[in-house]
Structure formats: C-alpha cells, structure tokens
Design an enzyme around this catalytic site. Structure first.
Site, mmCIF file in Angstrom:
data_model
loop_
_atom_site.group_PDB
_atom_site.id
_atom_site.type_symbol
_atom_site.label_atom_id
_atom_site.label_comp_id
_atom_site.label_asym_id
_atom_site.label_seq_id
_atom_site.Cartn_x
_atom_site.Cartn_y
_atom_site.Cartn_z
ATOM 1 N N THR A 126 7.372 -6.844 -1.185
ATOM 2 C CA THR A 126 7.637 -6.473 -2.582
ATOM 3 C C THR A 126 9.133 -6.204 -2.746
ATOM 4 O O THR A 126 9.696 -5.368 -2.033
ATOM 5 C CB THR A 126 6.808 -5.233 -2.973
ATOM 6 O OG1 THR A 126 5.433 -5.583 -2.883
ATOM 7 C CG2 THR A 126 7.109 -4.770 -4.378
ATOM 8 N N SER A 164 -1.428 -1.783 0.624
ATOM 9 C CA SER A 164 -0.060 -1.350 0.340
ATOM 10 C C SER A 164 0.554 -0.595 1.520
ATOM 11 O O SER A 164 -0.143 0.111 2.243
ATOM 12 C CB SER A 164 -0.088 -0.432 -0.888
ATOM 13 O OG SER A 164 1.089 0.325 -0.973
ATOM 14 N N LYS A 175 6.773 -10.754 -3.596
ATOM 15 C CA LYS A 175 6.200 -10.267 -4.863
ATOM 16 C C LYS A 175 7.246 -9.502 -5.658
ATOM 17 O O LYS A 175 7.960 -8.660 -5.101
ATOM 18 C CB LYS A 175 5.015 -9.347 -4.532
ATOM 19 C CG LYS A 175 4.440 -8.552 -5.690
ATOM 20 C CD LYS A 175 3.186 -7.814 -5.251
ATOM 21 C CE LYS A 175 2.583 -6.950 -6.329
ATOM 22 N NZ LYS A 175 3.255 -5.667 -6.500
ATOM 23 N N HIS A 218 5.578 -5.657 -11.313
ATOM 24 C CA HIS A 218 4.969 -4.445 -10.754
ATOM 25 C C HIS A 218 4.078 -3.756 -11.794
ATOM 26 O O HIS A 218 4.000 -2.534 -11.858
ATOM 27 C CB HIS A 218 6.077 -3.484 -10.279
ATOM 28 C CG HIS A 218 5.732 -2.694 -9.051
ATOM 29 N ND1 HIS A 218 6.236 -2.995 -7.809
ATOM 30 C CD2 HIS A 218 4.942 -1.608 -8.854
ATOM 31 C CE1 HIS A 218 5.782 -2.120 -6.924
ATOM 32 N NE2 HIS A 218 4.982 -1.269 -7.541
ATOM 33 N N ARG A 271 8.143 6.898 -13.878
ATOM 34 C CA ARG A 271 6.966 6.893 -14.750
ATOM 35 C C ARG A 271 6.857 8.262 -15.396
ATOM 36 O O ARG A 271 6.557 9.245 -14.738
ATOM 37 C CB ARG A 271 5.740 6.509 -13.944
ATOM 38 C CG ARG A 271 5.871 5.031 -13.643
ATOM 39 C CD ARG A 271 5.047 4.328 -12.731
ATOM 40 N NE ARG A 271 4.785 4.852 -11.448
ATOM 41 C CZ ARG A 271 5.281 4.348 -10.303
ATOM 42 N NH1 ARG A 271 6.130 3.329 -10.325
ATOM 43 N NH2 ARG A 271 4.936 4.856 -9.161
ATOM 44 N N GLY A 282 -4.433 -5.257 -10.462
ATOM 45 C CA GLY A 282 -4.171 -3.928 -9.909
ATOM 46 C C GLY A 282 -5.052 -2.885 -10.579
ATOM 47 O O GLY A 282 -6.116 -2.516 -10.076
ATOM 48 N N ARG A 283 -4.638 -2.456 -11.765
ATOM 49 C CA ARG A 283 -5.378 -1.372 -12.429
ATOM 50 C C ARG A 283 -6.861 -1.660 -12.605
ATOM 51 O O ARG A 283 -7.679 -0.739 -12.424
ATOM 52 C CB ARG A 283 -4.715 -1.063 -13.775
ATOM 53 C CG ARG A 283 -3.309 -0.466 -13.621
ATOM 54 C CD ARG A 283 -2.680 -0.223 -14.977
ATOM 55 N NE ARG A 283 -1.311 0.242 -14.899
ATOM 56 C CZ ARG A 283 -0.247 -0.563 -14.806
ATOM 57 N NH1 ARG A 283 -0.408 -1.885 -14.732
ATOM 58 N NH2 ARG A 283 0.966 -0.057 -14.770
ATOM 59 N N TYR A 306 7.188 -2.778 2.026
ATOM 60 C CA TYR A 306 8.462 -2.391 1.434
ATOM 61 C C TYR A 306 9.499 -2.382 2.540
ATOM 62 O O TYR A 306 9.175 -2.114 3.695
ATOM 63 C CB TYR A 306 8.379 -0.980 0.836
ATOM 64 C CG TYR A 306 7.628 -0.874 -0.462
ATOM 65 C CD1 TYR A 306 7.974 -1.656 -1.560
ATOM 66 C CD2 TYR A 306 6.582 0.036 -0.616
ATOM 67 C CE1 TYR A 306 7.298 -1.545 -2.764
ATOM 68 C CE2 TYR A 306 5.899 0.154 -1.822
ATOM 69 C CZ TYR A 306 6.261 -0.643 -2.886
ATOM 70 O OH TYR A 306 5.594 -0.521 -4.079
HETATM 71 C C1 FNR Z 1 0.829 -0.554 -7.967
HETATM 72 N N1 FNR Z 1 1.569 -1.661 -7.548
HETATM 73 C C2 FNR Z 1 2.084 -1.695 -6.267
HETATM 74 N N2 FNR Z 1 2.719 -2.812 -5.823
HETATM 75 C C3 FNR Z 1 3.200 -2.889 -4.573
HETATM 76 O O1 FNR Z 1 3.753 -3.910 -4.196
HETATM 77 N N3 FNR Z 1 3.078 -1.805 -3.727
HETATM 78 C C4 FNR Z 1 2.469 -0.655 -4.106
HETATM 79 O O2 FNR Z 1 2.360 0.282 -3.330
HETATM 80 C C5 FNR Z 1 1.961 -0.575 -5.423
HETATM 81 N N4 FNR Z 1 1.365 0.570 -5.872
HETATM 82 C C6 FNR Z 1 0.738 0.579 -7.101
HETATM 83 C C7 FNR Z 1 0.003 1.701 -7.490
HETATM 84 C C8 FNR Z 1 -0.669 1.685 -8.702
HETATM 85 C C9 FNR Z 1 -1.469 2.885 -9.106
HETATM 86 C C10 FNR Z 1 -0.596 0.554 -9.558
HETATM 87 C C11 FNR Z 1 -1.339 0.507 -10.868
HETATM 88 C C12 FNR Z 1 0.146 -0.537 -9.175
HETATM 89 C C13 FNR Z 1 1.686 -2.840 -8.420
HETATM 90 C C14 FNR Z 1 0.504 -3.772 -8.223
HETATM 91 O O3 FNR Z 1 0.511 -4.356 -6.948
HETATM 92 C C15 FNR Z 1 0.511 -4.905 -9.248
HETATM 93 O O4 FNR Z 1 1.751 -5.567 -9.239
HETATM 94 C C16 FNR Z 1 0.218 -4.421 -10.666
HETATM 95 O O5 FNR Z 1 -0.759 -3.397 -10.664
HETATM 96 C C17 FNR Z 1 -0.272 -5.579 -11.505
HETATM 97 O O6 FNR Z 1 -0.465 -5.207 -12.807
HETATM 98 P P1 FNR Z 1 -1.890 -4.758 -13.423
HETATM 99 O O7 FNR Z 1 -2.948 -5.700 -12.889
HETATM 100 O O8 FNR Z 1 -2.114 -3.353 -12.983
HETATM 101 O O9 FNR Z 1 -1.647 -4.868 -14.890
#
Ligand code: FNR
Length: 408
Positions: free
Chosen positions: A181, A132, A275, A299, A190, A353-354, A155
């Site tokens: 993104t 990221s 994305k 996201h 959040r 992600g998570r 970004y």
């Molecule tokens: C993210 N995501 C994210 N996406 C991105 O493009 N740049 C970023 O810096 C971040 N940072 C970020 C931090 C955290 C803690 C989470 C959980 C997610 C979004 C990530 O790339 C992705 O789109 C989602 O996490 C997908 O969903 P699931 O798999 O978490 O359900």
C-alpha cells in the site's frame, strides 16, 4: 494466559444457537446498505465511525460513491444470457467471482478475531482475503484458519528490517501475493476518530461510555475476546493506549521511495500488487519495475481527501497498463452493479472494505457470508440485465454498455 471466564464466554458465543440467530439476522439484510444499518445498530458509535469514516471533510469518501452513480448502463438486448459465468482469471488462476476482501486494520474491534472470521468465510468461497499489516490477528493465525487464497498487505516501516521480517513471515506462511500500500506516507486524519477520542485499544471515557453501554452485545463479545491490538508488529502490545494516528505515524516511513519498491521486488519472489495508485504514469512505471498487479484506490477516502474518486481514475490507469498486468480497484463498491461497472472499465476485480466489516458487525461470520452472497447474486443478475453473460467479457463490451453522465 488463560482466563476461565473469558474462555466460557467465547465458547458460548461460538455455539450453534447464536450462529443460527446470526444467520437469520444476516438473511434479513437484502443489500449492503441494510448490513450497514444493522452494523450501526450493533456497534458503539466510536467503532462504527472508525469503519465508516473518511479523511477530513469526507469529500473523497462521498465522491467514490457518486462516481459510480454517474455511470449508467445501456444494456445489450436479445443477447442470450441463459448461461452466465462470474469467473475471471487472475494470474492464470480462476477467481469464482471478481471480488476480493480488502485489507482492513483492526477488524477485531468489529468482531472478535475479525480477520480470522472473515478469512474463513472468504476461503470457503474461494475469494481472496487480504490480511492487513495492521490486523488484529497475526499473519500466521489467519493462515492457520483457512486454506483459501490469502494475500498480505504491507506498509513500508521506518525500519527496513521490520518490513523485511513481515515479508519473510508472509512468504514462510505461504501467502499467495503481497500487496504493497503506497498511499500512506503518513496517516490521514479521520476527524470522526479524533472527535471520538479513538485509541488502540479503545479507551472507554466519559465521552463514549454511553455509546458503548448502549451496545451490550458488543461489550460482552469484546470482553470475551483478547485485547485488540496490532498483532503483526511489536509496539502494538496490549496495555499501552495510543491514539490511532499517532501510533501509525510513529511506525510508517514517509521517506519511502522507488528504491524501496526495488528492494521489495527483490525480497518478495511471489506476486506483487501495488495498492493506492490513481495516476496512469505511475502505474506504467510500476509495471516497468516488475509489479504483477495494480490496485486503483484512494484507500476508501481515508487518506488524501479530494483525491480523485477511484472509479473515475480507473480507465486511464487501465489504458496506461495496456493489459500487461491485471488492474484491480476499490473504493465505494457497494453492489454487484458497481463491480460490473468497474469490470466494464477494464478492472479485473474489485476489492471491498467496509461492506464486509459491516457484515461482521451485523452478524459475525454469517454477515460476511451474506455480503459475498449478495454481491454474487447482484453481479449475476446485473450481467443478465446488461446482456453480457460472462464477467470476463465485460471489458470488451465496456463502451457499448456504459454511459457516463455528469462529472466522474
Ligand atoms: C482500510 N483500508 C486499509 N488499507 C490498507 O491497505 N491497509 C489497512 O490497514 C487498511 N485499513 C483499513 C481499515 C478500515 C476500517 C477501512 C474501512 C479501510 C482501506 C481498504 O483496504 C480499502 O482500500 C477501502 O476500504 C476500499 O473502500 P470501501 O470498499 O471501504 O469503500
């Protein structure tokens, strides 16, 4: 600056004894849901919520999962599934399984140098890791840690030259793809973070002190690690404490437009993914602008609440793109069966992600390895049970093996 106490602590935690304990802890988790529970036990609530939470009322966060739940399999029978393959092809290269680790800012909150730890594990498996813009390890440090496939998530910054410098650094470091993104013109809110007073670096106040002290393992590990900050961009320097959303909003460019995409397409010569796409017409326009891949994503429900669930948006985007570039998706993937469902709807691969952040929290690098091993075994088992031996044949089998029920 070296700090002898910190160095000794860090060295102690890198040793084989703790690695063995982490591996045993990871092995006791038999699903991503188990890893999430383990993560909850090991992270201060403020950090767990930062990872786990979604925007506003978390409607989209929950809908991402519910939409997978509304898809049911109708398996093929007697289909000879004795020899199975999880390989898919992405840009003329094989992926060992249709999974990519999604970009996640500040993984260092979860585990020291979290991005380096996760990227190493992914690299050993040949799974792409997306660094990221907001990561706590720099573009160069992650590259130095692994020979595996790395993508850089970008970004669009207010200052085009800042953005351009990031792009050039990713190119100089030999990143395999750039992932722009586009669903963050400004930071979503959040509410868990707001209520917890989440700042960068985390500030321990009256509100969260008890939660932090109840997780001594995290405290010791964090004390041994460098202060968590945005390693790729200046302004995220240690010593300044900023509310997360405030910092992000001060840097992002809400004026970003299709002109910026054209500028980027010109500046970055390698593979370019976009994305955060949910609209089929936008996907078709992106293809016309020369992008090399689309990631259907909201996201992870962290930006626009009430955005359409990602897997529900997938089929229309796939139809609009019409095979011209690969379509990937993320949001709510928690099991190999979810990956199989997404591929049956035409996705080439899923980002998670998570799940890997929970793996990191639960058992460090061994936890990330466990997430990948579980997803691999689950995809393989699901392929056998749905009667399609080859992951790359799922799209063709789509409507035959998937049944939609209820709203998705
Ligand atoms: C993210 N995501 C994210 N996406 C991105 O493009 N740049 C970023 O810096 C971040 N940072 C970020 C931090 C955290 C803690 C989470 C959980 C997610 C979004 C990530 O790339 C992705 O789109 C989602 O996490 C997908 O969903 P699931 O798999 O978490 O359900």
């Amino acid at each position: 600056m070296t700090d002898p106490v910190r160095d000794r602590l860090a060295a102690a935690m890198d040793g084989p004894v703790l690695a063995g304990r982490r591996a045993r802890r990871a092995a006791r988790c038999h699903s991503v849901a188990d890893l999430r529970r383990a993560a909850r036990r090991r992270l201060p609530p403020m950090v767990f919520d930062f990872v786990d939470g979604g925007a506003e009322d978390e409607v989209t966060l929950e809908a991402n999962r519910a939409a997978f739940g509304a898809l049911w399999f109708r398996p093929r029978i007697l289909a000879d599934v004795s020899r199975r393959s999880l390989d898919v092809e992405l840009w003329e290269r094989p992926l060992p399984m249709p999974v990519v680790l999604a970009p996640a800012g500040l993984a260092g909150l979860v585990w020291p140098a979290g991005e380096v730890a996760a990227a190493r594990v992914a690299g050993r498996a040949g799974v792409p890791f997306v660094v990221s813009t907001a990561s706590s390890c720099s573009i160069e440090d992650v590259r130095a840690a692994t020979d595996g496939p790395l993508w850089f998530q970008l970004y669009l910054w207010r200052d085009r030259e800042v953005t351009g410098t990031l792009v050039d650094r990713a190119a100089a470091a030999g990143y395999d793809a750039l992932c722009l993104t586009v669903d963050v013109p400004l930071s979503g809110v959040r509410l868990r973070d707001v209520r917890n007073g989440m700042t960068i670096p985390p500030r321990i106040g009256l509100k969260n002190a008890l939660g932090v002290l109840s997780r001594p393992g995290w405290v010791v590990r964090s004390a041994a690690a460098p202060v968590v900050t945005f390693a790729n961009v200046s302004g995220g320097r240690p010593g300044r404490t900023t509310a997360l959303g405030t910092y992000v909003n001060s840097q992002l460019n809400p004026a970003a437009s299709w002109d910026d995409l054209r500028w980027l397409r010109d500046r970055w010569k390698g593979r370019l993914l976009v994305k955060g796409v949910l609209d089929p017409a936008a996907a078709a326009r992106l293809v016309a602008e020369g992008v090399d891949g689309i990631v259907v994503s909201n996201h992870g429900g962290r930006q626009l609440d009430a955005a359409v669930p990602a897997v529900a948006a997938l089929a229309d985007v796939v139809a609009a793109v019409d095979g011209r570039v690969p379509v990937l998706m993320d949001g709510g993937v928690r099991h190999g069966a979810d990956v199989v469902k997404a591929l049956a709807l035409g996705a080439r691969a899923c980002l998670v992600g998570r799940p890997y952040l929970w793996g990191l929290a639960a058992a460090g690098p061994e936890g990330v390895g466990r997430v990948l091993a579980l997803l691999e075994a689950e995809v393989d088992r699901t392929l056998a049970l749905v009667g399609v031996a080859d992951a790359s044949a799922l799209a063709a089998a789509g409507t035959e093996i998937l049944k939609k029920t209820g709203r998705i």
